[in-house]
Design an enzyme around this catalytic site. Structure first.
Site, mmCIF file in Angstrom:
data_model
loop_
_atom_site.group_PDB
_atom_site.id
_atom_site.type_symbol
_atom_site.label_atom_id
_atom_site.label_comp_id
_atom_site.label_asym_id
_atom_site.label_seq_id
_atom_site.Cartn_x
_atom_site.Cartn_y
_atom_site.Cartn_z
ATOM 1 N N ILE A 19 -3.426 4.123 0.737
ATOM 2 C CA ILE A 19 -2.507 4.492 1.740
ATOM 3 C C ILE A 19 -3.241 3.608 3.135
ATOM 4 O O ILE A 19 -3.685 3.637 4.222
ATOM 5 C CB ILE A 19 -4.501 5.790 2.157
ATOM 6 N N HIS A 20 -2.328 3.165 3.638
ATOM 7 C CA HIS A 20 -1.643 1.849 4.537
ATOM 8 C C HIS A 20 -0.456 2.985 5.536
ATOM 9 O O HIS A 20 -0.856 4.007 5.509
ATOM 10 C CB HIS A 20 -1.544 1.067 4.345
ATOM 11 N N ALA A 21 -0.368 1.987 6.579
ATOM 12 C CA ALA A 21 0.165 2.854 7.817
ATOM 13 C C ALA A 21 0.781 3.203 7.086
ATOM 14 O O ALA A 21 1.215 4.630 7.983
ATOM 15 C CB ALA A 21 0.142 2.166 8.381
ATOM 16 N N GLU A 93 6.662 5.514 -3.005
ATOM 17 C CA GLU A 93 6.935 4.462 -2.938
ATOM 18 C C GLU A 93 6.902 4.168 -4.803
ATOM 19 O O GLU A 93 7.044 4.660 -5.241
ATOM 20 C CB GLU A 93 5.300 3.694 -2.094
#
Lengths: 94, 316
Positions: A19-21, A93
């Site tokens: 969970i990145h930006a 993604e």
């Protein structure tokens, strides 16, 4: 008026970068559509609001982490479904 | 309270210069149940009627000098008696190394032996502080933490109400940010200390702009590593029939980790500059701390005036 409801589900982070930006922003957008409160954390003690980017970035949701999602409010179920779907589709993604 | 020796050792490596000399990893699974430490001088003389065996035992100059005054066989008997009490561990202070027989003996009892370069009294003070810090109740608050003129303010409110925007204005006014949106809190005696999550520290999210790094934009004076939580300000949408504080004589309260803090509920509506109102709330609280409660004083003045008019001297 629909009744308040609380739902709790566990889910694993599947996408490689966690969970990145970008996924955080998707989650905030999804959670923000609902009137229910949406919380994500490892357990009840460290959950953060899924309507906060800064919150989501602090939970350290890297790949393989098991997270606990809690929604509560009148549209808890719909909110839960959309959040779960984001996780399952790896935030579009990979 | 309870804390494993492993936790203490990890945290104490840097802070206390702790080094594990014997006992190995397994012995570190032991827990300590008390934050106090014990100097086992009396126990070494053979007096066990009162012995704080659940505490970490610290060997300082007194213990060493006493042991040295005995023949070695006797020294071993005394230390063995100590180890039989299932003490959680031994710390050798003053940069000394435990003698080989002591290490072997401790090993046999699966008791860890640490050493530290600190002198005994300093070690005891620092170690108690560290244990209390590690066992202090902690939690995570949803809210933005600011420091306004020395007053720690937690800004709460639903998503999108404008917490970060208000915080930004307050930073521009010269106050400092501790954390945006998620605030970690730890209770130490009567105090609530707040700090930011390591990962997102000093960053904040402004809608439409994205994530910004506060010290890069506003300089280091715009940030604080930690701050004490004094008051909570909750922003909520303006609703006509909601009960609002109009006098400020009796503010609400909120409980955080078992401690009570004043809670000010501020309605947000268009045309209200929230940063100014938050600033005024914090400053008014500061004034109260200094013993000047404007609302109460005005009220007393009014009542006194009325009483004079009606000719009564008492009867509030």
């Amino acid at each position: 008026m629909a009744a308040e409801k609380e739902m709790i589900r566990e889910i694993e982070v599947l996408n490689a970068y966690g969970i990145h930006a970008r996924p955080a922003a998707l989650l905030v957008k999804a959670a923000g559509k609902y009137r229910s409160d949406v919380f994500i954390g490892h357990d009840a003690s460290d959950e953060v609001s899924a309507k906060s980017i800064m919150g989501l970035l602090t939970i350290e949701g890297h790949k393989g982490t098991k997270l606990r999602i809690r929604t509560c409010g009148v549209d808890a179920e719909a909110a839960m479904n959309e959040i779960i779907k984001l996780f399952e589709t790896k935030f579009l993604e990979d | 309270m309870s804390i494993s020796l492993k936790q203490l050792f990890e945290a104490g490596k840097q802070r206390l210069g702790l080094e594990l000399v014997s006992g190995g990893e397994i012995s570190l699974n032991r827990t300590i149940e008390e934050s106090a430490l014990n100097r086992p001088g009396l126990a070494l003389t053979g007096f066990f009627q009162y012995f704080a065996q659940r505490r970490l035992q610290v060997f300082g100059l007194a213990e060493f000098t006493y042991l040295k005054s005995l023949p070695q066989a006797e020294q071993e008997i005394r230390v063995r008696a100590l180890l039989k009490k299932k003490i959680p561990g031994i710390v050798v202070a003053r940069n000394r190394y435990p003698v080989p027989w002591l290490r072997d003996l401790a090993e046999a009892f699966h008791t860890p032996v640490f050493r530290t370069p600190l002198i005994t009294s300093n070690f005891i003070n620092e170690c108690i502080l560290l244990i209390e810090e590690l066992t202090a109740p902690r939690g995570r608050l949803q809210g933005t933490m600011l420091e306004i003129m020395g007053i720690g303010v937690l800004l709460k409110g639903p998503a999108g109400i404008g917490k970060s925007e208000a915080a930004l204005s307050l930073i521009k006014k010269g106050y400092s940010l501790v954390s945006d949106d998620v605030t970690e809190v730890i209770r130490q005696s009567g105090r609530l200390t707040t700090y930011a999550n390591e990962m997102t520290r000093y960053h904040m999210e402004i809608r439409g702009v994205g994530i910004v790094h506060v010290p890069s934009l506003f300089g280091v004076s715009a940030i604080r590593r930690k701050a004490e939580l004094d008051i909570v300000i909750e922003l909520h949408p303006y609703v006509n029939d909601l009960e609002e504080e109009r006098t400020g004589i009796t503010p609400g309260e909120i409980e955080i980790l078992g401690l009570r803090r004043p809670l000010y509920s501020l309605p947000v509506s268009s045309g209200r500059d929230m940063a100014n109102i938050i600033e005024a709330t914090a400053l008014n609280y500061k004034l109260k701390l200094l013993g000047h409660d404007a609302a109460k004083e005005l009220n007393e003045k009014i009542i006194e005036h009325f009483l004079r008019k009606t000719g009564k001297t008492d009867g509030r």
